[in-house]
Design an enzyme around this catalytic site. Sequence first.
Site, mmCIF file in Angstrom:
data_model
loop_
_atom_site.group_PDB
_atom_site.id
_atom_site.type_symbol
_atom_site.label_atom_id
_atom_site.label_comp_id
_atom_site.label_asym_id
_atom_site.label_seq_id
_atom_site.Cartn_x
_atom_site.Cartn_y
_atom_site.Cartn_z
ATOM 1 N N VAL A 1 -20.089 -25.184 -32.024
ATOM 2 C CA VAL A 1 -21.431 -24.376 -32.758
ATOM 3 C C VAL A 1 -22.125 -23.674 -31.538
ATOM 4 O O VAL A 1 -22.443 -22.586 -31.725
ATOM 5 C CB VAL A 1 -22.374 -25.420 -33.266
ATOM 6 C CG1 VAL A 1 -23.576 -24.972 -33.735
ATOM 7 C CG2 VAL A 1 -21.734 -26.206 -34.612
ATOM 8 N N LEU B 1 -20.631 -22.958 -40.442
ATOM 9 C CA LEU B 1 -19.623 -22.104 -39.864
ATOM 10 C C LEU B 1 -18.129 -22.977 -40.076
ATOM 11 O O LEU B 1 -18.158 -24.018 -40.063
ATOM 12 C CB LEU B 1 -19.758 -22.115 -38.433
ATOM 13 C CG LEU B 1 -20.911 -21.624 -37.556
ATOM 14 C CD1 LEU B 1 -21.045 -21.544 -36.257
ATOM 15 C CD2 LEU B 1 -21.168 -20.193 -38.275
ATOM 16 N N CYS C 1 -16.539 -31.751 -39.394
ATOM 17 C CA CYS C 1 -17.671 -31.903 -40.403
ATOM 18 C C CYS C 1 -17.626 -32.700 -41.465
ATOM 19 O O CYS C 1 -18.367 -33.702 -41.582
ATOM 20 C CB CYS C 1 -18.033 -30.371 -40.632
ATOM 21 S SG CYS C 1 -18.565 -29.172 -39.429
ATOM 22 N N LYS D 1 -17.485 -36.861 -40.879
ATOM 23 C CA LYS D 1 -18.710 -37.507 -40.274
ATOM 24 C C LYS D 1 -19.921 -37.251 -41.274
ATOM 25 O O LYS D 1 -20.810 -38.072 -41.292
ATOM 26 C CB LYS D 1 -18.855 -36.901 -38.702
ATOM 27 C CG LYS D 1 -19.369 -35.574 -38.679
ATOM 28 C CD LYS D 1 -19.427 -35.398 -37.174
ATOM 29 C CE LYS D 1 -20.124 -33.942 -36.815
ATOM 30 N NZ LYS D 1 -21.478 -34.035 -37.518
ATOM 31 N N LYS E 1 -6.777 -27.599 -40.449
ATOM 32 C CA LYS E 1 -6.588 -26.339 -41.277
ATOM 33 C C LYS E 1 -5.991 -25.451 -40.293
ATOM 34 O O LYS E 1 -5.937 -25.821 -39.065
ATOM 35 C CB LYS E 1 -8.110 -25.948 -41.653
ATOM 36 C CG LYS E 1 -9.270 -25.744 -40.713
ATOM 37 C CD LYS E 1 -10.402 -25.295 -40.966
ATOM 38 C CE LYS E 1 -10.531 -23.965 -41.672
ATOM 39 N NZ LYS E 1 -11.836 -23.603 -42.110
ATOM 40 N N ARG F 1 -9.289 -33.254 -35.248
ATOM 41 C CA ARG F 1 -10.394 -34.593 -35.790
ATOM 42 C C ARG F 1 -10.060 -34.804 -37.183
ATOM 43 O O ARG F 1 -10.192 -34.182 -37.963
ATOM 44 C CB ARG F 1 -11.828 -34.213 -35.447
ATOM 45 C CG ARG F 1 -12.082 -34.189 -33.887
ATOM 46 C CD ARG F 1 -13.447 -33.675 -33.645
ATOM 47 N NE ARG F 1 -13.576 -32.114 -33.608
ATOM 48 C CZ ARG F 1 -14.598 -31.522 -33.236
ATOM 49 N NH1 ARG F 1 -15.683 -32.233 -32.774
ATOM 50 N NH2 ARG F 1 -14.807 -30.159 -33.472
#
Length: 439
Positions: free
Chosen positions: A11, A153, A264, A267, A325, A332
């Site tokens: 980020v 994002l 994202c 978590k 992806k 992660r």
Amino acid sequence: MKITMIGTGYVGLVSGACFADFGHDVVCVDKDSSKIAAIESGQMPIYEPGLDQLVGGNAAAGRLSFTTDLAAGVKGADAIFIAVGTPSRRGDGHADLSYVYAAAREIAEALDGPAVIVTKSTVPVGTGDEVERIAREARPDLDIAVVSNPEFLREGAAISDFKRPDRIVVGTTGDERAINAMQQIYRPLYLNQAPLLFTGRRTAELIKYAANAFLATKITFINEMADLCEAVGAEVQDVARGIGLDNRIGSKFLHAGPGYGGSCFPKDTLALVKTGQDHETPIRIVETVVQVNDLRKRAMGRKIVKAMGGDARGKTVALLGLTFKPNTDDMRDAPSIAIVQALEDAGAKVVAYDPEGMAAASALMPGITMATDAYSAAQGADALVLVTEWNAFRALDLKRLAASMNAPVLVDLRNIYPAAEVRAAGFSLTRIGDKAVDA
């Protein structure tokens, strides 16, 4: 405006580089001196298409700089963004906010005048209140405003998402100076007519979690529909099209697969569940989503073994794709981790190839063999599994692959290839949510 970005992770680095590209003067701060040195030499700590050119171009133009000296970095800043990690805390799944709070205190102590502190990290409801308390305790002599500005994002498309956002959410307590500062920071996006949504600070914090939980729910829903399709003789891709054409539902995030992963969704869904529990308002839907997604990843390993006739012991399985992806090197919570574990437990040897994720995967999966490309991975394998839908895997020579394998078994966990084309190349085929499966 002068902007300071604390943290050069996904980020922080993308946001800092994009702000600089808008014409702002940006300083990125990180305690990791080796990371800063690598970035300054042109080596990005993450793989994101176009990021190296964006960073390099703005650094060369003098709009973007990097330092390990936080005090020097925040000097004279109009806004200081906190973009440090908030990983899931061990034991309870709550977001670990220690890095956020430490950054808030260091920023406040280093300020040389009034400033706006902006929380860019994904944080639970109420974090901004604590950041403000810490900042005011450290510097009661200064006028410090604290704002929430969550990021939205997508890895692999982060630069485009930042420059052409669906919306920009800014949470404040009504401080006019903070509102004006955020309007100036995002003014370059007004030409793109990006909605700038001002809300209360706690509302902004919750919007981020609610958005990710909803998308995770869509993914999990279509995955469960895929299982039902296999059981009743339906086709999940047609089901997804049929419901996605309803504009109340939409087609995005209705692609059946091996489950969600990444930095994202896992978590953030856990953190939202924990927040609900802490406030005695349990979010049962999200709790179920988390459980179903975790079970699905492991189930994919069993699906592969079934496609191999129910016995994988002593056999070789080739995996194409390891990252959660495409267009990222992020491992992660990638589905491949659980898949590899299940295959190894079944006695299989695993060979894999990923365009960007093999270095990170090697540390997580020490028992697998890394190949140099898709064709070398498939050589002599008893099954070929398409795990991540990288573009490099979308037009492979299927006949060449089948001819090189010990047993031409293809398990397409992303439904990339048409069944007729795969079978014409000599493969037996297993897909996700497909009524016409061989295994």
